[in-house]
Design a protein around this motif. Structure first.
Motif, short mmCIF file in Angstrom:
data_model
loop_
_atom_site.label_atom_id
_atom_site.label_comp_id
_atom_site.label_asym_id
_atom_site.label_seq_id
_atom_site.Cartn_x
_atom_site.Cartn_y
_atom_site.Cartn_z
N GLY A 1 19.13 49.54 -26.68
CA GLY A 1 17.80 49.70 -27.23
C GLY A 1 16.77 48.70 -26.73
O GLY A 1 15.61 48.76 -27.14
N VAL A 2 17.15 47.81 -25.85
CA VAL A 2 16.22 46.80 -25.34
C VAL A 2 15.08 47.42 -24.55
O VAL A 2 13.94 46.98 -24.60
CB VAL A 2 16.98 45.76 -24.48
CG1 VAL A 2 16.03 44.88 -23.71
CG2 VAL A 2 17.88 44.92 -25.36
N SER A 3 15.38 48.47 -23.82
CA SER A 3 14.38 49.12 -22.98
C SER A 3 14.71 50.60 -22.89
O SER A 3 15.88 50.98 -22.98
CB SER A 3 14.42 48.49 -21.58
OG SER A 3 13.78 49.32 -20.64
N ARG A 4 13.71 51.41 -22.67
CA ARG A 4 13.98 52.84 -22.51
C ARG A 4 14.80 53.11 -21.25
O ARG A 4 15.42 54.14 -21.11
CB ARG A 4 12.69 53.64 -22.49
CG ARG A 4 11.82 53.37 -21.30
CD ARG A 4 10.54 54.16 -21.38
NE ARG A 4 9.70 53.90 -20.24
CZ ARG A 4 8.76 54.69 -19.83
NH1 ARG A 4 8.50 55.80 -20.49
NH2 ARG A 4 8.04 54.39 -18.79
N TYR A 5 14.82 52.15 -20.33
CA TYR A 5 15.56 52.31 -19.08
C TYR A 5 17.02 51.85 -19.21
O TYR A 5 17.80 52.05 -18.29
CB TYR A 5 14.88 51.54 -17.95
CG TYR A 5 13.45 51.95 -17.77
CD1 TYR A 5 13.13 53.22 -17.28
CD2 TYR A 5 12.41 51.10 -18.11
CE1 TYR A 5 11.81 53.61 -17.13
CE2 TYR A 5 11.09 51.48 -17.95
CZ TYR A 5 10.79 52.75 -17.47
OH TYR A 5 9.49 53.13 -17.33
N SER A 6 17.36 51.22 -20.32
CA SER A 6 18.73 50.71 -20.48
C SER A 6 19.55 51.51 -21.48
O SER A 6 20.61 51.08 -21.89
CB SER A 6 18.69 49.23 -20.91
OG SER A 6 18.04 49.09 -22.16
N CYS B 1 19.65 47.85 -14.19
CA CYS B 1 18.58 48.02 -15.18
C CYS B 1 17.75 46.75 -15.19
O CYS B 1 18.02 45.82 -15.96
CB CYS B 1 19.16 48.28 -16.57
SG CYS B 1 20.16 49.76 -16.66
N GLY B 2 16.78 46.66 -14.31
CA GLY B 2 15.95 45.47 -14.22
C GLY B 2 14.95 45.40 -15.36
O GLY B 2 14.30 46.39 -15.70
N LEU B 3 14.82 44.23 -15.96
CA LEU B 3 13.90 44.05 -17.08
C LEU B 3 12.88 42.96 -16.82
O LEU B 3 12.32 42.39 -17.74
CB LEU B 3 14.68 43.73 -18.37
CG LEU B 3 15.63 44.83 -18.83
CD1 LEU B 3 16.41 44.37 -20.04
CD2 LEU B 3 14.87 46.10 -19.13
N TYR B 4 12.63 42.62 -15.57
CA TYR B 4 11.64 41.61 -15.24
C TYR B 4 10.64 42.22 -14.28
O TYR B 4 11.05 42.92 -13.35
CB TYR B 4 12.30 40.40 -14.58
CG TYR B 4 11.29 39.34 -14.19
CD1 TYR B 4 10.87 38.41 -15.11
CD2 TYR B 4 10.73 39.32 -12.92
CE1 TYR B 4 9.93 37.46 -14.78
CE2 TYR B 4 9.79 38.38 -12.58
CZ TYR B 4 9.40 37.45 -13.51
OH TYR B 4 8.45 36.52 -13.18
#
Length: 129
Positions: free
Chosen positions: A61-66, A117-120
């Motif tokens: 749930g951290v990101s829609r991409y993860s 799944c990059g988050l930066y």
């Protein structure tokens, strides 16, 4: 599988089976990550291996991409205390990316599906996990 074959075969896979990844395979993935190059050999990465189902669900749930259901998550995080943050050029982002790519290529060579799944950089706050 040789390196060139792994590079050409690697794909981002977003649907996984429920098979558990053995600890020996996880160790091999982490050894590959730690063999990546880093600026001034600072190795500013930290690796968090997440096998716990409840924590994996939170991380989805951290990101829609993860939002992918896998039996294993390896979080590659940068540690400012071991980076070149005190210099004009801070290369921890590239260093962590190189470690991540090594994980992906090793996963491919081992017959595992994987997805980066990059988050930066984050433009909105990440939910508390």
């Amino acid at each position: 599988m040789d390196v060139k074959e792994a590079v050409l075969k690697r794909r981002s896979i977003r649907k996984f089976n429920r098979a558990t990844v053995p600890d020996a395979v996880i160790r091999e993935l982490l050894e590959s990550a730690m063999a990546a190059p880093s600026a001034c050999n600072m190795r500013p990465w930290e690796f968090y291996v997440v096998k716990d189902k409840a924590l994996r669900e939170k991380l989805r749930g951290v990101s829609r991409y993860s939002n992918m259901d896998s039996s294993l998550i390896i979080v590659v995080a940068g540690n400012d205390r071991r980076s070149l943050a005190h210099r004009p050029n801070n290369f921890w982002i590239q260093d962590c990316a190189a470690a991540t790519e090594n994980i992906l290529l090793s996963a491919t060579a081992l017959g595992l599906a994987s997805c980066w799944c990059g988050l930066y950089p984050m433009t909105t706050p990440v939910k508390n996990v």
